[in-house]
Design a protein around this motif. Structure first.
Motif, short mmCIF file in Angstrom:
data_model
loop_
_atom_site.label_atom_id
_atom_site.label_comp_id
_atom_site.label_asym_id
_atom_site.label_seq_id
_atom_site.Cartn_x
_atom_site.Cartn_y
_atom_site.Cartn_z
N THR A 66 77.07 33.20 56.26
CA THR A 66 76.37 34.44 56.55
C THR A 66 74.90 34.26 56.19
O THR A 66 74.54 33.33 55.45
N GLN A 67 74.07 35.16 56.69
CA GLN A 67 72.64 35.11 56.41
C GLN A 67 72.39 35.13 54.89
O GLN A 67 71.56 34.40 54.37
N GLN A 68 73.17 35.98 54.22
CA GLN A 68 73.01 36.13 52.77
C GLN A 68 73.33 34.81 52.06
O GLN A 68 72.59 34.38 51.18
N GLN A 69 74.41 34.15 52.49
CA GLN A 69 74.79 32.87 51.86
C GLN A 69 73.70 31.82 52.09
O GLN A 69 73.36 31.06 51.19
N THR A 70 73.17 31.80 53.32
CA THR A 70 72.12 30.84 53.63
C THR A 70 70.91 31.08 52.73
O THR A 70 70.33 30.16 52.18
N LYS A 71 70.57 32.35 52.56
CA LYS A 71 69.42 32.69 51.75
C LYS A 71 69.63 32.27 50.30
O LYS A 71 68.76 31.67 49.67
N GLU A 72 70.83 32.56 49.77
CA GLU A 72 71.12 32.17 48.39
C GLU A 72 71.08 30.66 48.21
O GLU A 72 70.56 30.14 47.23
N HIS A 73 71.63 29.97 49.20
CA HIS A 73 71.61 28.51 49.16
C HIS A 73 70.17 28.00 49.13
O HIS A 73 69.81 27.15 48.31
N ASN A 74 69.33 28.55 50.01
CA ASN A 74 67.94 28.10 50.08
C ASN A 74 67.17 28.42 48.80
O ASN A 74 66.35 27.62 48.34
N ARG A 75 67.48 29.56 48.22
CA ARG A 75 66.78 29.95 46.99
C ARG A 75 67.14 28.98 45.85
O ARG A 75 66.28 28.53 45.11
N THR A 83 75.08 21.41 28.12
CA THR A 83 74.26 22.47 28.73
C THR A 83 73.85 22.09 30.15
O THR A 83 73.69 22.95 31.01
N ALA A 84 73.69 20.79 30.39
CA ALA A 84 73.31 20.35 31.75
C ALA A 84 74.38 20.74 32.76
O ALA A 84 74.09 20.98 33.93
N LEU A 85 75.61 20.82 32.29
CA LEU A 85 76.71 21.22 33.17
C LEU A 85 76.50 22.66 33.64
O LEU A 85 76.81 23.00 34.78
N VAL A 86 75.98 23.50 32.76
CA VAL A 86 75.69 24.89 33.14
C VAL A 86 74.59 24.91 34.20
O VAL A 86 74.64 25.68 35.16
N LEU A 87 73.60 24.03 34.04
CA LEU A 87 72.44 24.00 34.94
C LEU A 87 72.74 23.40 36.31
O LEU A 87 71.94 23.52 37.23
N LYS A 88 73.87 22.74 36.42
CA LYS A 88 74.19 22.09 37.68
C LYS A 88 74.18 23.07 38.84
O LYS A 88 73.76 22.77 39.94
N ASP A 89 74.67 24.27 38.56
CA ASP A 89 74.64 25.28 39.61
C ASP A 89 73.48 26.23 39.34
O ASP A 89 73.59 27.16 38.57
N MET A 90 72.37 25.95 40.00
CA MET A 90 71.14 26.72 39.77
C MET A 90 71.32 28.20 40.10
O MET A 90 70.61 29.05 39.57
N SER A 91 72.25 28.52 40.99
CA SER A 91 72.41 29.91 41.40
C SER A 91 72.84 30.80 40.23
O SER A 91 72.60 32.00 40.23
N SER A 92 73.44 30.15 39.20
CA SER A 92 73.88 30.94 38.03
C SER A 92 72.68 31.49 37.24
O SER A 92 72.83 32.37 36.42
#
Ligand SMILES: [Zn+2]
Length: 396
Positions: free
Chosen positions: A5-14, A383-392
């Motif tokens: 979806t557009q929203q998913q694409t936007k979140e991915h890009n961010r 802590t790097a494991l937490v950072l792996k997913d920047m969206s968090s």
């Protein structure tokens, strides 16, 4: 496959833009557009949102390539904080770190011999203190432990010294602290730590980090990702047999494992057997840590018997590395953990042994070195494991 979806694409890009700003340190909007292939307008919009979110800041002007000099962007490293916890053999070591892995506050709890519920209670004690600190917002907790871990589900499959078996640690901690929790094996954490925060490792695609302390294990980074193997146990080199005839019993139930000859406990045990007690550790009941400090003092004081024990440990470590080099042909092998306190002479013997016992062509290209994070590597890796997913990080 469902279309994003557009929203998913936007979140991915961010997340992508944030990741690039984080990795590049100082970068302009135009450069981000070039690297990501996104349009300049899209990048500008996403960057505005990240600035509003306080995750990114403008930090001055870069060099002009003719025309206006571009504004540089950087990660706002103190806009979010992470909790790291290293459940080491004789102490639980926790810390608050910022988004660049800089330690802000630490808590240490000696835990000699705590197991089961008691050990879990000690984990709560450390995390209660850290999560109540003034460093907010906290975006996640990363916990490293010895033993076999299923990182995807956050379950400790077996941690012998803590007496844990199939413990859903991530779920338990997530319910208590209401933030995302990740769990990882300590050696794999150290690899992720050096790779993410260590000096000059981000550019290597492949890396092996061997952690040698009370136990021994390694973490393998392949193509920029931690390789955990089919069952999560990739890199468990501590229990590979090194001495078949007359080897010492190991805590895993077999004899002569690498851990029985090349770890801090192995060195202490062998120094205790030396005639004349050169480290002065037999008369008193010392903790593991104090006994190890005594051995280090004897080593630095030049006691020939202690030096012999340490070099013997280095020799076995060199053999283990030789096996890794033959299997993986990864050019960069990094050593971390308390055994690195034996320094250059220890490292030299490891290198010599590796070179003698590895195919010349492979050994020639292999660099064995001591890591840059010292004893914090394991904790920072968690802590790097937490950072792996920047969206968090976004909108917290
Ligand atoms: Zn073993």
């Amino acid at each position: 496959m469902k279309k994003a979806t557009q929203q998913q694409t936007k979140e991915h890009n961010r997340s992508l833009v944030l990741k690039i700003i984080s990795e590049q340190r100082n970068i302009s909007r135009a450069e981000i557009a070039r690297v990501t292939g996104l349009t300049r307008t899209t990048v500008s919009d996403l960057v505005s949102e990240l600035i509003t979110d306080r995750l990114v800041e403008e930090v001055g002007h870069g060099e002009s390539m003719g025309g206006k000099s571009p504004i540089l962007l950087a990660l706002a490293e103190n806009s979010r904080f992470l909790v790291g916890l290293d459940l080491a053999h004789d102490q639980f070591y926790g810390a608050i770190v910022n988004l660049r892995g800089m330690i802000q506050q630490t808590v240490e709890l000696p835990v000699d011999g705590l197991t089961g519920e008691e050990a879990l209670k000690a984990v709560f004690d450390v995390l209660d203190l850290l999560t109540a600190s003034a460093f907010t917002p906290l975006v996640g907790i990363g916990v490293s432990t010895q033993g076999l871990v299923n990182s995807r589900d956050g379950v400790v499959i077996t941690a012998v010294n803590l007496g844990w078996r199939n413990l859903p640690l991530a779920r338990i901690l997530q319910e208590r602290y209401q933030i995302p929790v990740f769990v990882i094996n300590d050696s794999q954490a150290a690899a992720l730590g050096e790779y993410t925060f260590g000096e000059g490792y981000q550019q290597s695609n492949n890396l092996v980090v061997i952690t040698a302390r009370h136990g021994i294990g390694s973490g393998i980074i392949l193509n920029g990702e931690l390789y955990q193997g089919d069952g999560g146990g990739a890199g468990e080199i501590g229990h590979v047999t090194m001495v078949r005839e007359g080897g010492l019993p190991c805590r895993c139930g077999t004899i002569g494992c690498l851990e029985t000859v090349a770890s801090t406990q192995a060195v202490i045990r062998q120094v205790q057997l030396l005639s004349g007690d050169p480290a002065g550790i037999n008369r008193t009941q010392l903790s593991h840590r104090d006994a190890y400090d005594a051995v280090i003092r004897g080593y630095e004081g030049g006691d020939p018997q202690i030096i012999h024990v340490v070099m013997n440990a280095a020799h076995f470590m060199g053999l283990a590395i030789s096996n890794l080099v033959g299997t993986l042909n990864i050019h960069r092998i990094v050593l971390s953990g308390e055994m690195t306190r034996f320094g250059q002479p220890w490292l030299d013997v490891i290198r010599e042994t590796m070179e003698e016992t590895t195919l010349y062509g492979l050994a020639r290209e292999t660099h064995v070195e001591i890591g840059t994070l010292g004893e914090n590597g394991v904790l920072l890796g968690a802590t790097a494991l937490v950072l792996k997913d920047m969206s968090s990080l976004i909108s917290r």
